[in-house]
Design a protein around this motif. Structure first.
Motif, PDB file in Angstrom:
ATOM      1  N   PHE A  91       0.742  -1.269   0.015  1.00  0.00           N
ATOM      2  CA  PHE A  91      -0.052   0.236   0.206  1.00  0.00           C
ATOM      3  C   PHE A  91       0.857   1.388   0.160  1.00  0.00           C
ATOM      4  O   PHE A  91       0.521   2.343  -0.503  1.00  0.00           O
ATOM      5  CB  PHE A  91      -1.144   0.181   1.510  1.00  0.00           C
ATOM      6  CG  PHE A  91      -1.932  -1.005   1.204  1.00  0.00           C
ATOM      7  CD1 PHE A  91      -3.227  -1.133   0.352  1.00  0.00           C
ATOM      8  CD2 PHE A  91      -1.651  -2.451   1.807  1.00  0.00           C
ATOM      9  CE1 PHE A  91      -4.068  -2.142  -0.243  1.00  0.00           C
ATOM     10  CE2 PHE A  91      -2.867  -3.671   2.269  1.00  0.00           C
ATOM     11  CZ  PHE A  91      -3.381  -3.247   1.060  1.00  0.00           C
ATOM     12  N   TRP A  92       2.148   1.667   0.909  1.00  0.00           N
ATOM     13  CA  TRP A  92       2.616   2.684   0.767  1.00  0.00           C
ATOM     14  C   TRP A  92       3.268   2.985  -0.584  1.00  0.00           C
ATOM     15  O   TRP A  92       3.775   3.936  -0.612  1.00  0.00           O
ATOM     16  CB  TRP A  92       3.447   2.602   1.558  1.00  0.00           C
ATOM     17  CG  TRP A  92       3.457   2.286   2.961  1.00  0.00           C
ATOM     18  CD1 TRP A  92       2.349   2.886   3.647  1.00  0.00           C
ATOM     19  CD2 TRP A  92       3.601   1.193   4.825  1.00  0.00           C
ATOM     20  NE1 TRP A  92       1.888   2.464   5.190  1.00  0.00           N
ATOM     21  CE2 TRP A  92       2.893   1.188   5.684  1.00  0.00           C
ATOM     22  CE3 TRP A  92       4.393   0.587   4.077  1.00  0.00           C
ATOM     23  CZ2 TRP A  92       3.308   1.029   6.483  1.00  0.00           C
ATOM     24  CZ3 TRP A  92       4.792  -0.254   5.503  1.00  0.00           C
ATOM     25  CH2 TRP A  92       4.402  -0.216   6.182  1.00  0.00           C
ATOM     26  N   GLU A  93       4.052   1.103  -1.482  1.00  0.00           N
ATOM     27  CA  GLU A  93       4.864   1.221  -2.557  1.00  0.00           C
ATOM     28  C   GLU A  93       3.950   1.572  -3.371  1.00  0.00           C
ATOM     29  O   GLU A  93       4.580   2.704  -3.991  1.00  0.00           O
ATOM     30  CB  GLU A  93       4.970  -0.215  -2.525  1.00  0.00           C
ATOM     31  CG  GLU A  93       6.251  -0.731  -2.040  1.00  0.00           C
ATOM     32  CD  GLU A  93       7.117  -1.316  -2.155  1.00  0.00           C
ATOM     33  OE1 GLU A  93       5.515  -2.411  -2.233  1.00  0.00           O
ATOM     34  OE2 GLU A  93       7.327  -2.221  -1.625  1.00  0.00           O
ATOM     35  N   ASN A  94       2.350   1.993  -3.356  1.00  0.00           N
ATOM     36  CA  ASN A  94       0.953   2.199  -4.529  1.00  0.00           C
ATOM     37  C   ASN A  94       1.321   3.624  -4.168  1.00  0.00           C
ATOM     38  O   ASN A  94       1.120   4.654  -5.589  1.00  0.00           O
ATOM     39  CB  ASN A  94       0.106   1.539  -4.050  1.00  0.00           C
ATOM     40  CG  ASN A  94       0.054  -0.088  -4.628  1.00  0.00           C
ATOM     41  OD1 ASN A  94       0.713  -0.802  -5.282  1.00  0.00           O
ATOM     42  ND2 ASN A  94      -0.601  -0.851  -3.837  1.00  0.00           N
ATOM     43  N   LYS A  95       1.082   3.978  -3.174  1.00  0.00           N
ATOM     44  CA  LYS A  95       0.379   5.438  -2.937  1.00  0.00           C
ATOM     45  C   LYS A  95       2.155   5.943  -3.557  1.00  0.00           C
ATOM     46  O   LYS A  95       2.630   7.110  -4.440  1.00  0.00           O
ATOM     47  CB  LYS A  95       1.070   5.815  -1.455  1.00  0.00           C
ATOM     48  CG  LYS A  95      -0.734   4.898  -0.784  1.00  0.00           C
ATOM     49  CD  LYS A  95      -1.929   5.905  -0.996  1.00  0.00           C
ATOM     50  CE  LYS A  95      -2.726   4.748  -1.358  1.00  0.00           C
ATOM     51  NZ  LYS A  95      -3.791   5.933  -1.153  1.00  0.00           N
ATOM     52  N   MET A  96       3.534   6.072  -3.209  1.00  0.00           N
ATOM     53  CA  MET A  96       4.513   6.614  -3.404  1.00  0.00           C
ATOM     54  C   MET A  96       4.728   6.763  -5.119  1.00  0.00           C
ATOM     55  O   MET A  96       5.245   6.975  -5.476  1.00  0.00           O
ATOM     56  CB  MET A  96       6.015   5.372  -2.984  1.00  0.00           C
ATOM     57  CG  MET A  96       6.099   5.579  -1.586  1.00  0.00           C
ATOM     58  SD  MET A  96       5.933   7.775  -0.875  1.00  0.00           S
ATOM     59  CE  MET A  96       7.500   7.644  -1.509  1.00  0.00           C
ATOM     60  N   ALA A  97       4.403   5.358  -5.633  1.00  0.00           N
ATOM     61  CA  ALA A  97       4.124   5.224  -7.098  1.00  0.00           C
ATOM     62  C   ALA A  97       3.887   6.181  -7.736  1.00  0.00           C
ATOM     63  O   ALA A  97       3.949   6.973  -8.536  1.00  0.00           O
ATOM     64  CB  ALA A  97       3.999   3.547  -7.271  1.00  0.00           C
TER      65      ALA A  97
END
Length: 111
Positions: A91-97
């Motif tokens: 979820f964090w990686e998706n938000k950062m992307a």
């Protein structure tokens, strides 16, 4: 017969900010309760209670040296926390992307 279950689990133990500070303090060196107490605006008894909870969760080890008890970090139980958090990294990686994509699209629109 299996090992007894801890009185507190890792999640309960780290839920308190004071206990998280204790773990950071003990990460670098072994300390006695008097030395630990100097870092907190509370009594030695209160610090000892926090240390007992951390010890119950397996995060802190205690050993006797003469008349004093010394405490040190035992990081192995934190692996359970790491595994639990790793599930949510997506979820964090998706938000950062998404943020990266947004910033890059704004830069190209503004040129």
């Amino acid at each position: 017969m299996g090992a007894a279950l801890p009185k507190h689990d890792v999640f309960q133990a780290i839920a308190d900010p004071t206990r998280r500070q204790l773990l950071r303090l003990l990460a670098d060196r072994e300390m006695h309760v008097t030395g630990i107490s100097e870092h907190f605006p509370m009594s030695r008894t209160a610090v000892s209670k926090h240390l007992r909870i951390l010890s119950d969760a397996g995060l802190v080890k205690q050993r006797k040296v003469g008349r004093e008890t010394r405490y040190s970090l035992q990081p192995e139980p934190l692996i359970e926390l790491k595994h639990w958090l790793s599930y949510f990294e997506r979820f964090w990686e998706n938000k950062m992307a998404a943020l990266k994509h947004y910033v890059e699209s704004e830069e190209t629109d503004g040129e």
